[in-house]
Design a protein around this motif. Structure first.
Motif, PDB file in Angstrom:
ATOM      1  N   PRO A 174     -10.874   1.527  -0.893  1.00 12.80           N
ATOM      2  CA  PRO A 174     -11.253   2.794  -0.242  1.00 12.80           C
ATOM      3  C   PRO A 174     -10.080   3.764  -0.082  1.00 12.80           C
ATOM      4  CG  PRO A 174     -12.200   0.910   0.919  1.00 12.80           C
ATOM      5  CD  PRO A 174     -11.227   0.350  -0.064  1.00 12.80           C
ATOM      6  N   LYS A 175      -8.869   3.220   0.219  1.00 15.76           N
ATOM      7  CA  LYS A 175      -7.700   4.088   0.377  1.00 15.76           C
ATOM      8  C   LYS A 175      -7.221   4.628  -0.966  1.00 15.76           C
ATOM      9  CE  LYS A 175      -6.067   1.180   4.214  1.00 15.76           C
ATOM     10  NZ  LYS A 175      -4.978   0.293   4.682  1.00 15.76           N
ATOM     11  N   LEU A 176      -7.286   3.785  -1.991  1.00 14.30           N
ATOM     12  CA  LEU A 176      -6.715   4.151  -3.281  1.00 14.30           C
ATOM     13  C   LEU A 176      -7.671   4.968  -4.135  1.00 14.30           C
ATOM     14  CD1 LEU A 176      -4.288   3.801  -5.162  1.00 14.30           C
ATOM     15  CD2 LEU A 176      -5.309   1.669  -5.987  1.00 14.30           C
ATOM     16  N   LEU A 177      -8.940   4.580  -4.145  1.00 14.59           N
ATOM     17  CA  LEU A 177      -9.903   5.230  -5.026  1.00 14.59           C
ATOM     18  C   LEU A 177     -10.764   6.261  -4.308  1.00 14.59           C
ATOM     19  CD1 LEU A 177     -10.972   2.085  -7.066  1.00 14.59           C
ATOM     20  CD2 LEU A 177      -9.264   3.795  -7.663  1.00 14.59           C
ATOM     21  N   GLY A 178     -11.181   5.934  -3.065  1.00 14.01           N
ATOM     22  CA  GLY A 178     -11.982   6.882  -2.298  1.00 14.01           C
ATOM     23  C   GLY A 178     -13.165   7.393  -3.097  1.00 14.01           C
ATOM     24  N   SER A 179     -13.258   8.694  -3.217  1.00 12.64           N
ATOM     25  CA  SER A 179     -14.341   9.312  -3.985  1.00 12.64           C
ATOM     26  C   SER A 179     -13.869   9.725  -5.375  1.00 12.64           C
ATOM     27  CB  SER A 179     -14.876  10.535  -3.236  1.00 12.64           C
ATOM     28  OG  SER A 179     -13.815  11.465  -2.994  1.00 12.64           O
ATOM     29  N   LEU A 180     -12.871   9.027  -5.907  1.00  9.64           N
ATOM     30  CA  LEU A 180     -12.305   9.364  -7.215  1.00  9.64           C
ATOM     31  C   LEU A 180     -13.370   9.317  -8.294  1.00  9.64           C
ATOM     32  CD1 LEU A 180      -8.974   8.255  -8.729  1.00  9.64           C
ATOM     33  CD2 LEU A 180     -11.054   7.624  -9.949  1.00  9.64           C
ATOM     34  N   SER A 181     -13.309  10.267  -9.210  1.00  7.74           N
ATOM     35  CA  SER A 181     -14.199  10.265 -10.366  1.00  7.74           C
ATOM     36  C   SER A 181     -13.372  10.598 -11.598  1.00  7.74           C
ATOM     37  CB  SER A 181     -15.343  11.261 -10.186  1.00  7.74           C
ATOM     38  OG  SER A 181     -14.839  12.581 -10.021  1.00  7.74           O
ATOM     39  N   LEU A 182     -13.702   9.952 -12.704  1.00  4.59           N
ATOM     40  CA  LEU A 182     -12.953  10.166 -13.943  1.00  4.59           C
ATOM     41  C   LEU A 182     -13.094  11.615 -14.403  1.00  4.59           C
ATOM     42  CD1 LEU A 182     -13.952   6.867 -15.748  1.00  4.59           C
ATOM     43  CD2 LEU A 182     -11.730   7.428 -14.758  1.00  4.59           C
ATOM     44  N   PRO A 183     -12.057  12.204 -14.999  1.00  4.32           N
ATOM     45  CA  PRO A 183     -10.821  11.565 -15.469  1.00  4.32           C
ATOM     46  C   PRO A 183      -9.674  11.545 -14.435  1.00  4.32           C
ATOM     47  CG  PRO A 183     -10.877  13.798 -16.259  1.00  4.32           C
ATOM     48  CD  PRO A 183     -12.145  13.606 -15.468  1.00  4.32           C
ATOM     49  N   GLN A 184      -9.958  11.691 -13.152  1.00  5.32           N
ATOM     50  CA  GLN A 184      -8.899  11.663 -12.142  1.00  5.32           C
ATOM     51  C   GLN A 184      -8.182  10.311 -12.165  1.00  5.32           C
ATOM     52  OE1 GLN A 184     -11.325  12.548  -8.675  1.00  5.32           O
ATOM     53  NE2 GLN A 184     -10.516  14.621  -8.566  1.00  5.32           N
ATOM     54  N   ILE A 185      -6.887  10.344 -11.836  1.00  6.99           N
ATOM     55  CA  ILE A 185      -6.070   9.129 -11.817  1.00  6.99           C
ATOM     56  C   ILE A 185      -5.368   9.044 -10.463  1.00  6.99           C
ATOM     57  CG2 ILE A 185      -4.169   7.866 -12.887  1.00  6.99           C
ATOM     58  CD1 ILE A 185      -6.516   8.080 -14.732  1.00  6.99           C
ATOM     59  N   ALA A 186      -5.540   7.926  -9.764  1.00  3.37           N
ATOM     60  CA  ALA A 186      -4.837   7.696  -8.504  1.00  3.37           C
ATOM     61  C   ALA A 186      -3.458   7.114  -8.794  1.00  3.37           C
ATOM     62  CB  ALA A 186      -5.657   6.759  -7.620  1.00  3.37           C
ATOM     63  N   CYS A 187      -2.692   6.811  -7.736  1.00  6.99           N
ATOM     64  CA  CYS A 187      -1.337   6.273  -7.913  1.00  6.99           C
ATOM     65  C   CYS A 187      -1.052   5.232  -6.840  1.00  6.99           C
ATOM     66  CB  CYS A 187      -0.293   7.395  -7.848  1.00  6.99           C
ATOM     67  SG  CYS A 187       1.398   6.819  -8.213  1.00  6.99           S
ATOM     68  N   LEU A 188      -0.613   4.052  -7.271  1.00  5.30           N
ATOM     69  CA  LEU A 188      -0.155   3.005  -6.359  1.00  5.30           C
ATOM     70  C   LEU A 188       1.342   2.832  -6.545  1.00  5.30           C
ATOM     71  CD1 LEU A 188      -1.755  -0.350  -5.413  1.00  5.30           C
ATOM     72  CD2 LEU A 188       0.618  -0.323  -6.134  1.00  5.30           C
ATOM     73  N   ILE A 189       2.088   2.930  -5.444  1.00  9.72           N
ATOM     74  CA  ILE A 189       3.543   2.769  -5.471  1.00  9.72           C
ATOM     75  C   ILE A 189       3.893   1.507  -4.691  1.00  9.72           C
ATOM     76  CG2 ILE A 189       5.767   3.789  -4.843  1.00  9.72           C
ATOM     77  CD1 ILE A 189       4.300   6.538  -4.863  1.00  9.72           C
ATOM     78  N   TYR A 190       4.632   0.607  -5.342  1.00  8.75           N
ATOM     79  CA  TYR A 190       5.045  -0.630  -4.671  1.00  8.75           C
ATOM     80  C   TYR A 190       6.567  -0.663  -4.629  1.00  8.75           C
ATOM     81  CZ  TYR A 190       4.992  -5.545  -3.247  1.00  8.75           C
ATOM     82  OH  TYR A 190       5.164  -6.718  -2.550  1.00  8.75           O
ATOM     83  N   LEU A 191       7.107  -0.502  -3.442  1.00  7.08           N
ATOM     84  CA  LEU A 191       8.556  -0.509  -3.254  1.00  7.08           C
ATOM     85  C   LEU A 191       9.019  -1.930  -2.957  1.00  7.08           C
ATOM     86  CD1 LEU A 191      11.294   0.972  -2.795  1.00  7.08           C
ATOM     87  CD2 LEU A 191      10.621   1.225  -0.396  1.00  7.08           C
ATOM     88  N   GLY A 192       9.870  -2.474  -3.814  1.00  7.71           N
ATOM     89  CA  GLY A 192      10.467  -3.770  -3.521  1.00  7.71           C
ATOM     90  C   GLY A 192      10.130  -4.874  -4.487  1.00  7.71           C
ATOM     91  N   GLY A 193       9.061  -4.766  -5.256  1.00  5.46           N
ATOM     92  CA  GLY A 193       8.776  -5.767  -6.273  1.00  5.46           C
ATOM     93  C   GLY A 193       7.880  -6.894  -5.808  1.00  5.46           C
TER      94      GLY A 193
END
Length: 757
Positions: free
Chosen positions: A391-410
């Protein structure tokens, strides 16, 4: 009769006779492999299975009972005549129509005529004829009435073909059947029978290699079963799939800011990325670059999720929310649990999410150490994280929209790596940041794109808001680099460099106590730092008697040990069991199933150490847990002594607390001198205190001129090094040591009325 024609492409095999570029049949042998050929063979096998004949290995020679039946129906007569063969086929294979009989009869006659021209006698010709007739009846009867029809029947043969088998397949080809001959060991055996390739053509394509060792019709059958099961498992497949990293230019953060339309325009794909950036290009500007990057994402309306250093494990509640059954195999489990992936906002996105989840777990299932239970655990972990973060990452996303996940630290473990791999198959850019280039990250994926820089920087938090952005100057980073050079593996240590320590009790001679006492611990034997944990050599000793009976010298030697970092106890007991302790009431609630409830302790209103540095608090609680675990104190886990231990350590003397706050694990350690000159019993609480201080890193020495037992009465094993230095003496009066930190612990009445000694 039908002529075999040459193919323009393999798909012509599946055309009806009237749709083919040339009206004819195809007879090809395949002795090389490629993915394209594999797909063709799978498709051809399925067609032959449904409306043709599949031959695995040899065509068995007619059995005795088959020959007897043939003789009973047809007799023993034979004539080299097309009309005779046609009439025999009408009786033997009555389902063929006139045209089909004519094709087969003419084809059989041609083969027998070739044999006669080659010098074969009538007996051999008769035997070959009967063999062909038996094979047609027992192996090919299902297709003889479809020979030459618009939908051409298919025959698939596997292996090294024999002379008579090839002649029969030639008959069927001329009568109106397509054939494919699979030669796994190459074409040499066939060339002995048909050197001019007059009967069949050899398939030639670019990129062909040897067949894989496992390739066979049986393998193909199992592969088709797997594909059918897969189709049932996946249900309706998504119309688009991921194109990961193929579009990037290697510019790191700049690539991720590209609009979807600038990444590619093929509607079969969504264009995302999986990138890991290790190290930093410029320490001074790095945090500002990250800050501006997230602002750009925010201003463009893209959804963004930031995770730092770890992905919190699914809670018990999250796991219990995933309904599970007992599964016999992975397919059953995946079919059941995949229903938990629901995304009603966009049906296409839901299909993408489900397919990515199944694909990834099917890959995991192929690992040699995998079983259904382990795979189910991984599946549940993924589902918990999907439900938490989708829900936080995709929400109401619809193609061709692109979300972004950032992971700090590995990624810290394989489950985290699995989750990021899963997200990278969704319309999401996955960015893994390792500004400390030496940090570990277990993420591995064929699509992963790596960017590496030479400089390294420690960052605790990703700069999301104005107040979070703390950027170092060039001078600050230069100082940090100098710090790393001076204090990493150099024998030099900065103040409070390390947060964790383990005490190592030294076995010494009595005379060494005075030598080691005021030394920094880094100069003592057995000092070391391993994985940022300091091994602190400490003294834990009991000194009995008075050397040569010289009390003046005895007290002088003890006074020399009373340094500013030394706490002196002059009278036993230091902690009286009757002294009020406000933590006794709460101690049972701080301990459950053998574990200290550290969070509960720290959050308690009466917690006394909240003002200390966080690492000092953790050090105290860690050694408290260790003291209980090692069962050093008699009665631990037997009569509730563990609660006395907890209450005692959570009610320490102020001076002890201050010494611990001051303690730097690489410099001089705090100390305790306990002087016991009388027959008074040392309390259980005193034993707890001294054992705890030993674990914390204090030097602890008991001076017992009487030689009596004291502290060891409450220990389960010998912990202290004992030194017998002289004769026992009694009723000695302890002099006041100027500069000593403490004499005795004040009673609650003395503390209340502020009365001194």
């Amino acid at each position: 009769m039908f002529e075999h024609k040459r193919l323009q492409n393999l798909e012509e095999y599946f055309m009806d006779l009237t749709s083919r570029p040339q009206k004819g049949v195809y007879f090809y042998r395949i002795c090389g492999y490629s993915e394209k050929i594999k797909d063709f063979i799978l498709k051809y096998y399925e067609a032959a299975r449904q409306s043709g004949v599949v031959i695995e290995g040899k065509i068995p020679n007619p059995e005795e009972r088959h020959l007897e039946y043939y003789e009973e129906i047809m007799g023993r007569s034979f004539s080299m005549d097309v009309n005779f063969i046609d009439q025999s086929l009408q009786k033997w294979l009555p389902r063929m129509n006139v045209r089909q009989r004519a094709y087969v009869a003419a084809s059989i006659y041609d083969v027998l005529a070739d044999m006669k021209r080659a010098g074969k006698n009538d007996n051999i010709l008769r035997n070959a004829y009967i063999k062909f007739m038996c094979w047609l009846y027992y192996r090919f009867e299902r297709i003889v009435n479809r020979l030459g029809e618009n939908t051409i029947p298919k025959i698939l043969y596997e292996g090294n073909i024999s002379n008579y088998e090839l002649k029969l397949l030639s008959i069927l080809s001329k009568a109106g059947s397509d054939l494919v001959l699979l030669e796994y060991q190459g074409d040499a055996n066939y060339q002995k029978l048909d050197a001019a390739s007059a009967i069949s053509d050899r398939l030639e394509q670019n990129g062909m290699t040897d067949f894989p060792p496992q390739f066979s019709i049986r393998w193909m059958r199992e592969e088709l079963q797997r594909q059918n099961q897969k189709q049932k498992l996946y249900g309706n497949m998504p119309q688009v799939t991921n194109c990961t990293n193929a579009w990037i230019e290697g510019k790191g953060l700049a690539d991720l800011l590209k609009e979807p339309s600038a990444r590619g325009d093929d509607t079969r794909f969504f264009y995302n990325s999986l990138i890991r950036i290790r190290g930093v290009e410029d320490k001074v500007t790095y945090l500002n670059e990250l800050y501006q990057f997230q602002l750009s994402l925010k201003n463009s309306g893209r959804r963004c999720l930031v995770l730092e250093h770890t992905i919190p494990r699914p809670t018990t509640e999250e796991i219990n929310a995933i309904p599970r059954k007992m599964y016999q195999n992975a397919e059953q489990m995946l079919a059941d649990l995949s229903r938990e992936i629901r995304y009603t906002t966009d049906l296409e996105l839901e299909r993408i999410m489900r397919k990515a989840w199944i694909d990834l777990l099917v890959e995991e299932d192929k690992k040699p150490d995998m079983n259904v239970n382990r795979l189910t655990n991984k599946a549940v972990y993924l589902l918990c994280w999907i439900k938490r973060y989708a829900p936080k990452l995709l929400g109401s996303l619809s193609l061709p929209q692109i979300a972004c996940l950032i992971y700090l630290g590995g990624c810290q473990n394989e489950n985290e790596g699995l989750f990021l791999r899963y997200v990278s198959r969704l319309p999401v850019d996955v960015l893994v940041l390792l500004p400390n280039k030496n940090a570990s990250c277990c993420l591995e994926d064929p699509s992963l794109y790596e960017v590496n820089y030479d400089q390294s920087l420690n960052i605790e938090h990703f700069p999301m808001e104005d107040g979070d952005v703390r950027m170092g100057t060039a001078a600050f980073h230069a100082e940090q680099e100098l710090d790393e050079i001076m204090y990493q593996n150099s024998g030099l240590y900065r103040n409070q460099q390390y947060e964790k320590a383990v005490s190592v009790s030294l076995r010494t001679m009595y005379e060494e106590i005075a030598i080691l006492w005021d030394q920094e611990v880094k100069y003592r034997p057995n000092f070391s730092v391993v994985d940022a944990v300091v091994n602190v050599p400490v003294i834990f000793a009991k000194v009995c008697g008075v050397k040569d009976g010289q009390t003046a010298r005895y007290w002088s030697d003890i006074k020399a040990l009373a340094t500013p970092d030394t706490m002196v106890i002059r009278e036993a007991p230091f902690i009286n069991p009757t002294d009020p302790n406000p933590m006794k009431t709460f101690a049972p609630g701080f301990f459950k199933n053998g574990k200290l409830l550290r969070s509960k302790i720290k959050e308690h209103a009466n917690y006394p150490y909240g003002f200390l540095r966080e690492e000092v608090q953790d050090h105290i609680l860690e050694k408290l847990q260790l003291l209980i675990n090692q069962k050093i104190i008699k009665g631990t886990f037997e009569n509730g002594t563990e609660y006395t231990i907890i209450a005692t350590i959570l009610n320490l003397n102020t001076e002890v607390v201050r010494l611990m706050q001051k303690f730097d694990f690489t410099k001089k350690n705090p100390k305790l001198l306990y002087i016991h000159t009388t027959e008074k019993i040392i309390s259980l609480e005193d034993s707890i205190l001294t054992a705890f201080l030993n674990l914390v890193g204090f030097d602890v020495v008991f001076f017992v001129p009487t030689g009596y037992q004291n502290i060891e009465r409450h220990f389960n094993r010998i912990l202290m090094e004992e030194h017998q230095i002289g004769e026992y003496m009694y009723d000695l009066r302890v002099p006041a040591f100027s500069g000593s930190s403490s004499n005795t612990r004040r009673s609650w009445r003395e503390r209340l009325f502020k009365r001194g000694d």
